[in-house]
Design a protein around this motif. Structure first.
Motif, PDB file in Angstrom:
ATOM      1  N   THR B 415      18.690 -85.681  28.728  1.00 53.87           N
ATOM      2  CA  THR B 415      19.843 -85.230  29.509  1.00 53.87           C
ATOM      3  C   THR B 415      20.483 -84.016  28.841  1.00 53.87           C
ATOM      4  OG1 THR B 415      21.198 -86.837  28.360  1.00 53.87           O
ATOM      5  CG2 THR B 415      20.378 -87.486  30.507  1.00 53.87           C
ATOM      6  N   GLY B 416      21.146 -83.224  29.645  1.00 55.47           N
ATOM      7  CA  GLY B 416      21.792 -82.033  29.117  1.00 55.47           C
ATOM      8  C   GLY B 416      23.047 -81.698  29.901  1.00 55.47           C
ATOM      9  N   VAL B 417      23.894 -80.894  29.291  1.00 50.51           N
ATOM     10  CA  VAL B 417      25.152 -80.503  29.911  1.00 50.51           C
ATOM     11  C   VAL B 417      25.351 -79.012  29.718  1.00 50.51           C
ATOM     12  CG1 VAL B 417      26.540 -80.937  27.833  1.00 50.51           C
ATOM     13  CG2 VAL B 417      27.633 -81.059  30.085  1.00 50.51           C
ATOM     14  N   ALA B 418      26.088 -78.398  30.615  1.00 51.12           N
ATOM     15  CA  ALA B 418      26.480 -76.996  30.453  1.00 51.12           C
ATOM     16  C   ALA B 418      27.746 -76.753  31.260  1.00 51.12           C
ATOM     17  CB  ALA B 418      25.370 -76.052  30.925  1.00 51.12           C
ATOM     18  N   ALA B 419      28.491 -75.767  30.831  1.00 55.05           N
ATOM     19  CA  ALA B 419      29.711 -75.393  31.554  1.00 55.05           C
ATOM     20  C   ALA B 419      29.391 -74.338  32.611  1.00 55.05           C
ATOM     21  CB  ALA B 419      30.751 -74.845  30.572  1.00 55.05           C
ATOM     22  N   SER B 420      30.262 -74.297  33.625  1.00 60.16           N
ATOM     23  CA  SER B 420      30.171 -73.277  34.680  1.00 60.16           C
ATOM     24  C   SER B 420      31.498 -72.539  34.759  1.00 60.16           C
ATOM     25  CB  SER B 420      29.933 -73.924  36.051  1.00 60.16           C
ATOM     26  OG  SER B 420      28.821 -74.758  36.043  1.00 60.16           O
ATOM     27  N   THR B 421      31.434 -71.312  35.204  1.00 63.22           N
ATOM     28  CA  THR B 421      32.670 -70.583  35.490  1.00 63.22           C
ATOM     29  C   THR B 421      32.376 -69.476  36.490  1.00 63.22           C
ATOM     30  OG1 THR B 421      34.573 -69.438  34.521  1.00 63.22           O
ATOM     31  CG2 THR B 421      32.416 -68.856  33.659  1.00 63.22           C
ATOM     32  N   TYR B 422      33.392 -69.141  37.260  1.00 65.06           N
ATOM     33  CA  TYR B 422      33.262 -67.975  38.143  1.00 65.06           C
ATOM     34  C   TYR B 422      34.656 -67.445  38.459  1.00 65.06           C
ATOM     35  CZ  TYR B 422      31.122 -64.623  41.119  1.00 65.06           C
ATOM     36  OH  TYR B 422      30.690 -63.426  41.626  1.00 65.06           O
ATOM     37  N   PRO B 423      34.816 -66.117  38.495  1.00 71.51           N
ATOM     38  CA  PRO B 423      36.138 -65.550  38.777  1.00 71.51           C
ATOM     39  C   PRO B 423      36.656 -65.940  40.165  1.00 71.51           C
ATOM     40  CG  PRO B 423      34.648 -63.865  37.934  1.00 71.51           C
ATOM     41  CD  PRO B 423      33.822 -65.078  38.209  1.00 71.51           C
ATOM     42  N   ALA B 424      37.963 -66.100  40.263  1.00 75.84           N
ATOM     43  CA  ALA B 424      38.628 -66.380  41.544  1.00 75.84           C
ATOM     44  C   ALA B 424      39.406 -65.130  41.936  1.00 75.84           C
ATOM     45  CB  ALA B 424      39.547 -67.585  41.416  1.00 75.84           C
ATOM     46  N   ALA B 538      22.415 -82.674  33.771  1.00 82.83           N
ATOM     47  CA  ALA B 538      21.062 -82.811  34.294  1.00 82.83           C
ATOM     48  C   ALA B 538      20.316 -83.882  33.520  1.00 82.83           C
ATOM     49  CB  ALA B 538      20.310 -81.486  34.187  1.00 82.83           C
ATOM     50  N   GLU B 539      19.491 -84.626  34.251  1.00 81.15           N
ATOM     51  CA  GLU B 539      18.538 -85.531  33.608  1.00 81.15           C
ATOM     52  C   GLU B 539      17.140 -85.090  34.026  1.00 81.15           C
ATOM     53  OE1 GLU B 539      18.709 -90.140  33.455  1.00 81.15           O
ATOM     54  OE2 GLU B 539      17.338 -89.628  35.089  1.00 81.15           O
ATOM     55  N   VAL B 540      16.282 -84.849  33.047  1.00 78.96           N
ATOM     56  CA  VAL B 540      14.933 -84.397  33.365  1.00 78.96           C
ATOM     57  C   VAL B 540      13.916 -85.386  32.823  1.00 78.96           C
ATOM     58  CG1 VAL B 540      15.576 -81.956  33.331  1.00 78.96           C
ATOM     59  CG2 VAL B 540      14.604 -83.012  31.277  1.00 78.96           C
ATOM     60  N   ARG B 541      12.763 -85.347  33.444  1.00 78.07           N
ATOM     61  CA  ARG B 541      11.606 -86.097  32.979  1.00 78.07           C
ATOM     62  C   ARG B 541      10.499 -85.082  32.754  1.00 78.07           C
ATOM     63  NH1 ARG B 541      12.056 -91.458  34.448  1.00 78.07           N
ATOM     64  NH2 ARG B 541       9.865 -91.719  34.979  1.00 78.07           N
ATOM     65  N   VAL B 542       9.973 -85.066  31.554  1.00 78.16           N
ATOM     66  CA  VAL B 542       8.952 -84.090  31.181  1.00 78.16           C
ATOM     67  C   VAL B 542       7.654 -84.845  30.916  1.00 78.16           C
ATOM     68  CG1 VAL B 542       8.317 -82.259  29.568  1.00 78.16           C
ATOM     69  CG2 VAL B 542      10.734 -82.644  30.130  1.00 78.16           C
ATOM     70  N   ASN B 543       6.607 -84.449  31.641  1.00 78.63           N
ATOM     71  CA  ASN B 543       5.359 -85.191  31.536  1.00 78.63           C
ATOM     72  C   ASN B 543       4.500 -84.666  30.383  1.00 78.63           C
ATOM     73  OD1 ASN B 543       2.464 -85.962  32.200  1.00 78.63           O
ATOM     74  ND2 ASN B 543       3.628 -87.142  33.702  1.00 78.63           N
ATOM     75  N   ALA B 544       4.196 -85.545  29.448  1.00 80.05           N
ATOM     76  CA  ALA B 544       3.449 -85.149  28.253  1.00 80.05           C
ATOM     77  C   ALA B 544       1.990 -84.841  28.560  1.00 80.05           C
ATOM     78  CB  ALA B 544       3.532 -86.257  27.204  1.00 80.05           C
ATOM     79  N   VAL B 545       1.475 -85.346  29.672  1.00 76.73           N
ATOM     80  CA  VAL B 545       0.070 -85.123  30.029  1.00 76.73           C
ATOM     81  C   VAL B 545      -0.097 -83.811  30.794  1.00 76.73           C
ATOM     82  CG1 VAL B 545      -1.842 -86.025  31.417  1.00 76.73           C
ATOM     83  CG2 VAL B 545      -0.424 -87.592  30.065  1.00 76.73           C
ATOM     84  N   THR B 546       0.827 -83.557  31.727  1.00 81.19           N
ATOM     85  CA  THR B 546       0.651 -82.430  32.653  1.00 81.19           C
ATOM     86  C   THR B 546       1.618 -81.272  32.415  1.00 81.19           C
ATOM     87  OG1 THR B 546       2.256 -83.344  34.213  1.00 81.19           O
ATOM     88  CG2 THR B 546      -0.043 -84.070  34.444  1.00 81.19           C
ATOM     89  N   GLY B 547       2.670 -81.506  31.635  1.00 85.09           N
ATOM     90  CA  GLY B 547       3.669 -80.459  31.441  1.00 85.09           C
ATOM     91  C   GLY B 547       4.635 -80.315  32.592  1.00 85.09           C
ATOM     92  N   GLU B 548       4.525 -81.162  33.592  1.00 85.30           N
ATOM     93  CA  GLU B 548       5.469 -81.079  34.729  1.00 85.30           C
ATOM     94  C   GLU B 548       6.865 -81.496  34.276  1.00 85.30           C
ATOM     95  OE1 GLU B 548       2.947 -82.308  38.631  1.00 85.30           O
ATOM     96  OE2 GLU B 548       2.765 -83.626  36.908  1.00 85.30           O
ATOM     97  N   ALA B 646      20.872 -73.923  35.113  1.00 81.97           N
ATOM     98  CA  ALA B 646      19.631 -73.717  34.367  1.00 81.97           C
ATOM     99  C   ALA B 646      19.811 -74.091  32.897  1.00 81.97           C
ATOM    100  CB  ALA B 646      19.169 -72.264  34.502  1.00 81.97           C
ATOM    101  N   ALA B 647      20.997 -73.842  32.357  1.00 77.79           N
ATOM    102  CA  ALA B 647      21.240 -74.222  30.959  1.00 77.79           C
ATOM    103  C   ALA B 647      21.248 -75.740  30.816  1.00 77.79           C
ATOM    104  CB  ALA B 647      22.566 -73.634  30.477  1.00 77.79           C
ATOM    105  N   ALA B 648      21.917 -76.434  31.743  1.00 77.42           N
ATOM    106  CA  ALA B 648      21.953 -77.896  31.665  1.00 77.42           C
ATOM    107  C   ALA B 648      20.536 -78.460  31.701  1.00 77.42           C
ATOM    108  CB  ALA B 648      22.790 -78.461  32.819  1.00 77.42           C
ATOM    109  N   ILE B 649      19.696 -77.870  32.541  1.00 78.55           N
ATOM    110  CA  ILE B 649      18.321 -78.359  32.669  1.00 78.55           C
ATOM    111  C   ILE B 649      17.517 -78.020  31.408  1.00 78.55           C
ATOM    112  CG2 ILE B 649      16.174 -78.046  33.967  1.00 78.55           C
ATOM    113  CD1 ILE B 649      18.025 -77.685  36.492  1.00 78.55           C
ATOM    114  N   GLY B 650      17.661 -76.805  30.926  1.00 79.25           N
ATOM    115  CA  GLY B 650      16.955 -76.435  29.693  1.00 79.25           C
ATOM    116  C   GLY B 650      17.409 -77.287  28.506  1.00 79.25           C
ATOM    117  N   ASN B 651      18.704 -77.565  28.454  1.00 77.87           N
ATOM    118  CA  ASN B 651      19.214 -78.417  27.376  1.00 77.87           C
ATOM    119  C   ASN B 651      18.664 -79.839  27.495  1.00 77.87           C
ATOM    120  OD1 ASN B 651      20.655 -76.170  26.558  1.00 77.87           O
ATOM    121  ND2 ASN B 651      22.584 -76.838  27.501  1.00 77.87           N
ATOM    122  N   ALA B 652      18.498 -80.305  28.736  1.00 75.90           N
ATOM    123  CA  ALA B 652      17.909 -81.630  28.946  1.00 75.90           C
ATOM    124  C   ALA B 652      16.435 -81.642  28.538  1.00 75.90           C
ATOM    125  CB  ALA B 652      18.074 -82.042  30.409  1.00 75.90           C
TER     126      ALA B 652
END
Lengths: 322, 676
Positions: B415-424, B538-548, B646-652
């Motif tokens: 699992t991973g976390v990241a912050a978001s921001t955008y100007p208002a 994000a929670e990801v599952r990374v396959n050790a056999v296929t790299g998916e 994308a950061a949350a996913i990469g961190n996961a």
């Protein structure tokens, strides 16, 4: 877009009769129409064979006959296929999307062209599209191209899932044409590129696939597994169709076909030879996979396919053995 | 409230730019450069002009008249120079689409070819510091002593991330239909995210008074920024219609869209961060390397979000640009924030891991009191609340911080976390509200690019007037309506809505009509730092056999002021998050080093997520009461959903595997290169 004549065939013989020089057969159109829009295919005549009475799936003793115009989704859902050849049903369902499978035919699936980016772009060279123009994929984008059986002229892959399962099932492709009828055993329909990458198959001009015949399913457990970075609607980075028959710890029979690694569905005969008669162990599976992949010739961007194929073979066999 | 345009869309009655029935319409089809750099030596149109139905050929052999102000990507056929492969170098006009395309194929273009350079590198000798980055931020900022901060740190990271060329890929292709009348007035049905600005740009490019140009875009099938600036098809349609003396329609193909409708620059980003033993930042240094074309300078503001995120005594941000033989990059959903926060939030995760601090806690400890760069107070800032609420919903407290330990068969889970921001931000807008037979007509040159802005403005006007929404009718998408800014920068609803509310207030005084112009009101906004914030899990599952890599859960928690319409808002948030998931795991356009231009120019090769890729995606928001923003109390929500995903996913992926993949997208080949 180039103008063309369109004719609907009334029978297989009528289709062959209507096949003039510069003609192409039209099935579901899910690949050919795209290629015509891109200017890759430029037929003068289209002979529509999608409505020929070749749309049945029938039992013939212990064999099954599949008409060439059967839609992919109908074939995948057919009770005979689901019960006797679940590997084929799985391969079909792993391909494309529901909408595309509803249109695509069995023959069209076999005869679909490579999705190599250069082949599909008429502004760039490609030996398959324009013989002698060169193959920029070898030094460019070949991420999803061949590691087995490629040539200096072409590193394209055949993208079908269904054809991989058919190769493992020893399916026979039934063909009629100007030279008469013939039966081509899979995976012999598709050829390796060699010096003539413009030829995907051994078919002669005017040859029409009328059907596919499946021999009785081989004994043992089977599976189809496809690897792709998107969970759906993506061509395989690699795939495997495998059948394994283990008796008393010994491999009595084995069929392995690999997809998206070569210009044709790749029957892993070396691996099969290593395995049959030997022990059904993880060590043996790895030895077999490595024996097969000794012939692999990877390029910088597709070198991952070698460990991927090795992992797929080993894991598929382990799963079937358990 | 249902979408007010829902019925015409599902029944097929909604007209998009290429769909207006126009008598005597003809078609243009462009010819694109086959070289990446050089000069057009000769264009031979003789064969094309002899073909059936062909009305005209346009090229640099006889440059169509444009204003001297015409520039860059819109100065069609004015020069023989070729700036990139795929640039429009000629066009054929004919009575049918097929004849136009066949004629375009028959136009022979000869080139004098030069050696091209299409490769972005962090050591490219052509790198320079742009004066400003999009739209008008200073390129570089520096506060405090970075080296001293890094020297004093207990833990540091020095990491480089790369992101590829990305394409917006709206469903509706870029299209235009141009008609001239006998007085020399031009009407363009265009796929514009803003009809006022598109009218101004077309007028200045053609050298027409803007009163002589009208742009209509009643329905737009997505843009994601690629329709925010005027694209060549609009100018080409106008030129072709003038040459042919007939109305002309153009709809670009998907492949052409990859070439001439903008893209997100690839980035190389270096982050240097230091943290003391209390988990407080001692330095933050963010440098982004990016590309633009030789035609125009577009400098994405990639390091700008680092100026608002974290408290630190030393903060440096910098942008370096190189002009290559490529098409001009442009806006793509959250320009700046999207790639910049990918790198910053990945680096924050690396720093947290290196320092042995929980990644949420690290962010909380570095929450600033005022905007770190400008020193301005925030109108509201609820990043910490988003992180806390997300942690609660996601089950963060059950997470073992050690990477690479959760395994389910072939799958490594993380699992991973990241912050978001955008100007208002708001831009000045005008609006007019008129009472007609007991109903209210709201007119504003806003755009509905699929977001539901008609519906949102209906609700806003109904609220301001104190009447039921079915008595309010919103008219938008036409430059003849009161002038309004583009649907972009997450400022559409805030800008148009402010003007609509003010017009409604004026109507209540006047009784029958109200008009508003928010120019003066918006000037006051600069007193405060105004930003939306969020947290993505994000929670990801990374396959050790296929790299998916499969994304099993994705949660976004946002604080974006008052939410005007929950249904539309959820769709915006989830849409952004889905696009962020695509960026993380699959989206990538390859640059063709040998021939120039792009490869993978269709949706079978440029993969965006399918439904199966997001089995569990959820967006929620906090109640945020911010009276400083605008009459609605809202912050824009079109872009924040893609920021941080994308950061949350990469961190996961790191948490799952113990390895960092710092080069997007994270695909099976990159996973298979790792050792588990």
């Amino acid at each position: 877009m180039k103008t063309f004549e369109y004719a609907r065939a009334e029978s297989p013989a009528d289709a062959v009769r209507k096949f003039a020089p510069g003609a192409m057969y039209l099935g579901g159109g899910t690949n050919l129409v795209d290629l015509m829009r891109l200017g890759v295919a430029r037929p003068d005549h289209l002979v529509d064979v999608s409505r020929l009475p070749l749309d049945a799936v029938e039992e013939a003793g212990d064999r099954v006959r599949i008409g060439a115009a059967v839609r992919n989704s109908d074939l995948a859902a057919h009770p005979l296929i689901r019960s006797r050849y679940p590997m084929l049903a799985r391969a079909l369902l792993a391909g494309a999307s529901g909408q595309v499978r509803n249109m695509a035919t069995v023959a069209g699936n076999l005869l679909q062209r490579t999705r190599c980016a250069y082949f599909q772009d008429v502004t760039r060279p490609c030996n398959k599209r324009e013989p002698g123009s060169g193959c920029p994929a070898i030094e460019g984008d070949h991420t999803n191209l061949a590691i087995l059986g490629a040539s200096h002229a072409c590193v394209a892959t055949h993208p079908s899932d269904m054809a991989v399962a058919l190769a493992a099932l020893d399916a026979e492709v039934h063909v009629t044409g100007p030279g008469g009828d013939k039966i081509i055993p899979m995976p012999g329909l598709h050829r390796l590129p060699g010096d003539a990458p413009e030829r995907d198959t051994v078919l002669d001009p005017g040859d029409l696939i009328t059907g596919v015949e499946l021999p009785a399913p081989p004994p043992g457990a089977s599976l189809y597994r496809k690897v792709r970075e998107r969970a759906s609607f993506a061509f395989a980075l690699a795939s495997i169709a495998a059948v394994l028959d283990v008796r008393d710890g010994t491999v009595a029979g084995c069929r392995i076909a690999l997809g998206s690694l070569a210009h044709a569905p790749w029957r892993a005969e070396r691996a099969e030879q290593v395995l049959v008669g030997g022990p059904a162990t993880g060590e043996a599976f790895l030895t077999a996979a490595e024996a097969e992949l000794e012939q692999a010739r990877a390029l910088p961007r597709n070198a991952f396919k070698v460990p991927l194929a090795r992992n797929l073979i080993v894991r598929a066999l382990e799963e079937l053995a358990s | 409230m249902n979408r007010v345009e829902g019925r015409v869309k599902v029944t097929g009655l909604a007209t998009y730019a290429a769909e207006y029935p126009v008598e005597g319409v003809t078609y243009a089809y462009p010819v694109q450069s086959r070289v990446a750099k050089g000069r057009v030596r000769r264009v031979d149109a003789s064969a094309a002009l002899a073909m059936p139905g062909v009305l005209a050929v346009l090229s640099c052999e006889d440059p169509p008249r444009l204003a001297t102000e015409a520039e860059g990507e819109l100065a069609l056929f004015q020069s023989r120079d070729v700036a990139y492969r795929g640039q429009l170098v000629a066009a054929a006009v004919a009575d049918t689409y097929e004849n136009a395309r066949a004629a375009a194929d028959a136009i022979v273009v000869e080139y004098d070819q030069d050696v091209h350079d299409v490769s972005l590198r962090a050591d490219h000798p052509g790198l320079y510091r742009p004066e400003v980055v999009n739209p008008a931020f200073p390129s570089d900022t520096e506060k405090g002593d970075i080296e001293a901060g890094l020297d004093a740190a207990e833990t540091t990271v020095d990491v480089t991330y790369t992101t590829p060329v990305l394409h917006n890929n709206p469903m509706e292709p870029h299209a235009a239909l141009a008609l001239w009348d006998e007085e020399g007035r031009l009407l363009v049905y265009d796929t514009a995210q803003g009809t006022s600005s598109s009218r101004d740009m077309i007028a200045s490019t053609l050298g027409l008074p803007k009163e002589h140009v009208r742009v209509v875009s009643r329905h737009v099938g997505g843009g994601f920024g690629s329709k925010g600036t005027t694209r060549p098809q609009a100018v080409l349609a106008a030129l072709a219609a003038r040459a042919a003396g007939r109305p002309v329609k153009i709809a670009l193909t998907r492949q052409q869209m990859f070439d001439v409708t903008g893209y997100r620059t690839p980035t190389i980003q270096r982050l240097r961060l230091g943290v003391d033993s209390d988990g407080r930042l001692t330095a933050l240094d963010h440098t982004a390397y990016e590309q633009s074309s030789t035609l125009e300078e577009f400098a994405e503001q990639t390091a700008v979000p680092a100026r608002v995120m974290y408290a630190t005594p030393a903060l440096r941000t910098a942008h370096r640009l190189v002009r290559l033989d490529v098409a001009t990059p442009s806006w793509m959903r959250a320009p700046g924030e999207c790639p910049g926060m990918y790198a910053l939030e990945s680096a924050m995760d690396e720093l947290a891991f290196a320092a042995g601090i929980d990644p949420i806690e690290l962010r909380v400890r570095n929450e600033p009191e005022t905007a770190p760069d400008s020193g301005l107070p925030f109108s509201s800032r609820n990043l910490v609340a988003c992180l806390r609420e997300g942690a609660r919903r996601f089950g963060w407290d059950r997470r073992d911080p050690a990477p690479g330990i959760v395994r389910e068969g072939e799958w490594m889970v993380g699992t991973g976390v990241a912050a978001s921001t955008y100007p208002a931000v708001r831009r000045p807008s005008r609006a007019r509200v008129t009472m007609r037979e007991g109903d209210f007509l709201v007119q504003v040159a806003a755009a509905d690019i699929g977001t539901g802005s008609r519906t949102a403005l209906t609700a806003i006007a109904a609220g301001a007037l104190g009447v039921a929404p079915d008595r309010v009718h919103v008219e938008l998408g036409d430059s003849d309506l009161p002038e309004a800014p583009v649907a972009g920068g997450s400022m559409g609803t805030a800008s148009w809505g402010s003007a609509v509310v003010r017009a409604c207030e004026a109507l209540k005084v006047n009784g029958t009509e109200g008009v508003a112009d928010t120019t003066d009101e918006v000037k006051q906004d600069a007193r405060l730092a105004r930003h939306a914030f969020g947290a993505q899990f994000a929670e990801v599952r990374v396959n050790a056999v296929t790299g998916e890599v499969r994304l099993s859960r994705l949660l976004g928690v946002f604080a974006a002021g008052r939410i005007v319409d929950p249904v539309l808002a959820r769709s915006q948030f989830i849409g952004g998050m889905t696009m962020g998931a695509g960026m993380a795991l699959m989206e990538e356009t390859l640059t063709d080093e040998e021939f120039g231009g792009f490869l993978r120019r269709d949706l079978a090769q440029y993969h965006v997520p399918a439904c199966a890729d997001l089995p569990d995606v959820e967006a929620v928001w906090l109640d945020e009461d911010d009276g400083e923003l605008n009459p609605m109390g809202s912050k824009g929500i079109g872009e924040i959903g893609i920021v941080g995903t994308a950061a949350a996913i990469g961190n996961a992926v790191h948490h799952a595997t113990g390895h960092r993949v710092r080069d997007l997208p994270i695909t099976p080949p990159k996973i298979l290169a790792l050792r588990f």
